[in-house]
Design a protein around this motif. Structure first.
Motif, PDB file in Angstrom:
ATOM      1  N   SER A   1       4.220  -0.282  -2.473  1.00  5.64           N
ATOM      2  CA  SER A   1       4.582  -1.693  -2.328  1.00  5.64           C
ATOM      3  C   SER A   1       3.403  -2.460  -1.743  1.00  5.64           C
ATOM      4  CB  SER A   1       5.790  -1.827  -1.399  1.00  5.64           C
ATOM      5  OG  SER A   1       5.422  -1.471  -0.078  1.00  5.64           O
ATOM      6  N   LEU A   2       3.540  -3.770  -1.690  1.00  5.73           N
ATOM      7  CA  LEU A   2       2.505  -4.600  -1.069  1.00  5.73           C
ATOM      8  C   LEU A   2       2.327  -4.200   0.395  1.00  5.73           C
ATOM      9  CD1 LEU A   2       0.549  -6.981  -1.534  1.00  5.73           C
ATOM     10  CD2 LEU A   2       2.383  -8.498  -0.778  1.00  5.73           C
ATOM     11  N   THR A   3       3.417  -3.946   1.083  1.00  5.09           N
ATOM     12  CA  THR A   3       3.351  -3.533   2.486  1.00  5.09           C
ATOM     13  C   THR A   3       2.649  -2.189   2.627  1.00  5.09           C
ATOM     14  OG1 THR A   3       5.394  -4.716   2.960  1.00  5.09           O
ATOM     15  CG2 THR A   3       4.741  -3.030   4.534  1.00  5.09           C
ATOM     16  N   GLN A   4       2.940  -1.267   1.726  1.00  6.18           N
ATOM     17  CA  GLN A   4       2.334   0.064   1.805  1.00  6.18           C
ATOM     18  C   GLN A   4       0.840   0.055   1.499  1.00  6.18           C
ATOM     19  OE1 GLN A   4       5.268   1.719  -0.932  1.00  6.18           O
ATOM     20  NE2 GLN A   4       5.712   3.300   0.605  1.00  6.18           N
ATOM     21  N   THR A   5       0.343  -0.985   0.864  1.00  8.53           N
ATOM     22  CA  THR A   5      -1.092  -1.047   0.566  1.00  8.53           C
ATOM     23  C   THR A   5      -1.869  -1.808   1.632  1.00  8.53           C
ATOM     24  OG1 THR A   5      -0.795  -2.987  -0.847  1.00  8.53           O
ATOM     25  CG2 THR A   5      -0.827  -0.824  -1.938  1.00  8.53           C
ATOM     26  N   ASP A   6      -1.299  -1.950   2.808  1.00  8.07           N
ATOM     27  CA  ASP A   6      -2.001  -2.601   3.913  1.00  8.07           C
ATOM     28  C   ASP A   6      -3.170  -1.712   4.329  1.00  8.07           C
ATOM     29  OD1 ASP A   6      -2.931  -3.740   6.244  1.00  8.07           O
ATOM     30  OD2 ASP A   6      -0.974  -3.796   7.227  1.00  8.07           O
TER      31      ASP A   6
ATOM     32  N   THR B   1      -3.056 -10.307  -5.430  1.00  5.48           N
ATOM     33  CA  THR B   1      -3.065  -9.899  -4.021  1.00  5.48           C
ATOM     34  C   THR B   1      -2.796  -8.415  -3.901  1.00  5.48           C
ATOM     35  OG1 THR B   1      -2.362 -12.082  -3.283  1.00  5.48           O
ATOM     36  CG2 THR B   1      -1.938 -10.256  -1.775  1.00  5.48           C
ATOM     37  N   PHE B   2      -1.791  -7.915  -4.634  1.00  2.00           N
ATOM     38  CA  PHE B   2      -1.482  -6.484  -4.620  1.00  2.00           C
ATOM     39  C   PHE B   2      -2.688  -5.676  -5.082  1.00  2.00           C
ATOM     40  CE2 PHE B   2      -0.267  -2.734  -7.083  1.00  2.00           C
ATOM     41  CZ  PHE B   2       0.303  -1.963  -6.082  1.00  2.00           C
ATOM     42  N   ASN B   3      -3.294  -6.112  -6.167  1.00  2.00           N
ATOM     43  CA  ASN B   3      -4.449  -5.401  -6.726  1.00  2.00           C
ATOM     44  C   ASN B   3      -5.585  -5.310  -5.708  1.00  2.00           C
ATOM     45  OD1 ASN B   3      -4.638  -4.258  -9.331  1.00  2.00           O
ATOM     46  ND2 ASN B   3      -6.331  -5.626  -9.809  1.00  2.00           N
ATOM     47  N   ASP B   4      -5.906  -6.425  -5.080  1.00  2.00           N
ATOM     48  CA  ASP B   4      -6.988  -6.450  -4.095  1.00  2.00           C
ATOM     49  C   ASP B   4      -6.672  -5.533  -2.913  1.00  2.00           C
ATOM     50  OD1 ASP B   4      -8.256  -8.320  -5.713  1.00  2.00           O
ATOM     51  OD2 ASP B   4      -7.702 -10.040  -4.474  1.00  2.00           O
ATOM     52  N   ARG B   5      -5.440  -5.597  -2.440  1.00  2.00           N
ATOM     53  CA  ARG B   5      -5.036  -4.740  -1.313  1.00  2.00           C
ATOM     54  C   ARG B   5      -5.043  -3.274  -1.715  1.00  2.00           C
ATOM     55  NH1 ARG B   5      -1.312  -7.163   3.027  1.00  2.00           N
ATOM     56  NH2 ARG B   5      -0.407  -5.079   2.986  1.00  2.00           N
ATOM     57  N   ALA B   6      -4.617  -2.968  -2.936  1.00  2.00           N
ATOM     58  CA  ALA B   6      -4.597  -1.576  -3.396  1.00  2.00           C
ATOM     59  C   ALA B   6      -6.007  -0.990  -3.414  1.00  2.00           C
ATOM     60  CB  ALA B   6      -3.956  -1.482  -4.781  1.00  2.00           C
ATOM     61  N   VAL B   7      -6.976  -1.763  -3.852  1.00  2.00           N
ATOM     62  CA  VAL B   7      -8.368  -1.292  -3.870  1.00  2.00           C
ATOM     63  C   VAL B   7      -8.869  -1.077  -2.437  1.00  2.00           C
ATOM     64  CG1 VAL B   7     -10.749  -1.901  -4.466  1.00  2.00           C
ATOM     65  CG2 VAL B   7      -8.907  -2.293  -6.120  1.00  2.00           C
TER      66      VAL B   7
ATOM     67  N   ARG C   1       6.151  -7.868  -6.894  1.00  2.00           N
ATOM     68  CA  ARG C   1       7.170  -6.871  -7.199  1.00  2.00           C
ATOM     69  C   ARG C   1       6.725  -6.165  -8.469  1.00  2.00           C
ATOM     70  NH1 ARG C   1      13.343  -6.813  -6.491  1.00  2.00           N
ATOM     71  NH2 ARG C   1      13.958  -5.401  -8.137  1.00  2.00           N
ATOM     72  N   THR C   2       6.726  -4.834  -8.403  1.00  2.00           N
ATOM     73  CA  THR C   2       6.319  -4.088  -9.591  1.00  2.00           C
ATOM     74  C   THR C   2       7.334  -4.279 -10.715  1.00  2.00           C
ATOM     75  OG1 THR C   2       5.806  -1.903 -10.496  1.00  2.00           O
ATOM     76  CG2 THR C   2       7.399  -1.972  -8.701  1.00  2.00           C
ATOM     77  N   PRO C   3       6.874  -4.435 -11.924  1.00  2.00           N
ATOM     78  CA  PRO C   3       7.813  -4.540 -13.041  1.00  2.00           C
ATOM     79  C   PRO C   3       8.476  -3.200 -13.352  1.00  2.00           C
ATOM     80  CG  PRO C   3       5.556  -4.600 -13.836  1.00  2.00           C
ATOM     81  CD  PRO C   3       5.493  -4.614 -12.339  1.00  2.00           C
ATOM     82  N   ASN C   4       8.030  -2.142 -12.691  1.00  2.00           N
ATOM     83  CA  ASN C   4       8.564  -0.807 -12.954  1.00  2.00           C
ATOM     84  C   ASN C   4       9.661  -0.391 -11.980  1.00  2.00           C
ATOM     85  OD1 ASN C   4       6.745  -0.423 -15.107  1.00  2.00           O
ATOM     86  ND2 ASN C   4       5.144   0.019 -13.641  1.00  2.00           N
TER      87      ASN C   4
ATOM     88  N   ASP D   1      -7.200  -4.816 -14.262  1.00  2.00           N
ATOM     89  CA  ASP D   1      -8.219  -5.867 -14.211  1.00  2.00           C
ATOM     90  C   ASP D   1      -7.682  -7.163 -14.809  1.00  2.00           C
ATOM     91  OD1 ASP D   1      -8.170  -5.045 -16.845  1.00  2.00           O
ATOM     92  OD2 ASP D   1     -10.330  -5.150 -17.119  1.00  2.00           O
ATOM     93  N   GLY D   2      -6.404  -7.178 -15.181  1.00  2.00           N
ATOM     94  CA  GLY D   2      -5.779  -8.381 -15.736  1.00  2.00           C
ATOM     95  C   GLY D   2      -4.473  -8.706 -15.022  1.00  2.00           C
ATOM     96  N   PRO D   3      -4.556  -9.207 -13.783  1.00  2.00           N
ATOM     97  CA  PRO D   3      -3.323  -9.486 -13.034  1.00  2.00           C
ATOM     98  C   PRO D   3      -2.461 -10.558 -13.698  1.00  2.00           C
ATOM     99  CG  PRO D   3      -5.248 -10.296 -11.848  1.00  2.00           C
ATOM    100  CD  PRO D   3      -5.752  -9.556 -13.034  1.00  2.00           C
ATOM    101  N   ARG D   4      -1.148 -10.393 -13.501  1.00  2.00           N
ATOM    102  CA  ARG D   4      -0.169 -11.314 -14.089  1.00  2.00           C
ATOM    103  C   ARG D   4      -0.120 -12.657 -13.389  1.00  2.00           C
ATOM    104  NH1 ARG D   4       2.163  -6.464 -13.470  1.00  2.00           N
ATOM    105  NH2 ARG D   4       3.227  -7.044 -11.548  1.00  2.00           N
ATOM    106  N   ASP D   5      -0.306 -12.647 -12.057  1.00  2.00           N
ATOM    107  CA  ASP D   5      -0.158 -13.866 -11.266  1.00  2.00           C
ATOM    108  C   ASP D   5      -0.818 -13.643  -9.901  1.00  2.00           C
ATOM    109  OD1 ASP D   5       1.686 -12.317  -9.726  1.00  2.00           O
ATOM    110  OD2 ASP D   5       3.357 -13.038 -10.931  1.00  2.00           O
ATOM    111  N   GLY D   6      -0.683 -14.616  -9.017  1.00  2.00           N
ATOM    112  CA  GLY D   6      -1.313 -14.525  -7.697  1.00  2.00           C
ATOM    113  C   GLY D   6      -0.801 -13.373  -6.860  1.00  2.00           C
ATOM    114  N   GLY D   7       0.490 -13.104  -6.926  1.00  2.00           N
ATOM    115  CA  GLY D   7       1.050 -11.987  -6.175  1.00  2.00           C
ATOM    116  C   GLY D   7       0.508 -10.657  -6.654  1.00  2.00           C
TER     117      GLY D   7
END
Length: 131
Positions: free
Chosen positions: A37-42, A107-113, A21-24, A98-104
């Motif tokens: 969202s995570l779903t939108q970065t599929d 995952t979002f970062n990897d999917r976004a790329v 969940r985005t902090p924004n 390049d500094g993710p907060r946690d596993g979620g």
């Protein structure tokens, strides 16, 4: 006993599925950024999203943030316009880093790329039409 096993399996699956969940949430999106969202970065939907954008006249590329901001799938591409000078602009995917907060977040970062690579590939390959 069967219910207990099912509940345990559900707990294990839920524990292996990182939440993101985005902090924004609820805040305005910064200029030059897009909130996905995570779903939108599929990555499986990136090509169809890009084709729809191009069909509507939107030829922006997607960038991400890391140590420095970059455009996945377009950096180093020989063309008259480098990604930094792309005439339709670049929208950076919010909350990539390049500094993710946690596993979620990882995952979002990897999917976004991966999503940006597939999206940009379609935009870069689509012919530019005259206005």
């Amino acid at each position: 006993m069967k219910r207990l096993c099912i509940l345990l399996m559900m707990a294990v699956v839920a524990g292996c599925s990182p939440d993101y969940r985005t902090p924004n949430d609820g805040k305005p999106v910064a200029p030059g950024e897009v909130r996905l969202s995570l779903t939108q970065t599929d990555p499986a939907r990136a090509a169809s999203d890009a084709r729809a954008a191009v069909a509507s006249g939107d030829r922006h590329l997607l960038g991400v943030y890391g140590y420095a901001s970059y455009v996945p799938g377009a950096d180093g591409r020989p063309s008259e316009f480098g990604p930094e000078n792309w005439p339709a602009g670049i929208l950076y995917i919010e909350d990539t880093t390049d500094g993710p907060r946690d596993g979620g977040h990882q995952t979002f970062n990897d999917r976004a790329v991966a999503y940006a690579i597939a999206y940009n590939k379609v935009v870069l390959a689509s012919p530019v039409t005259a206005p």
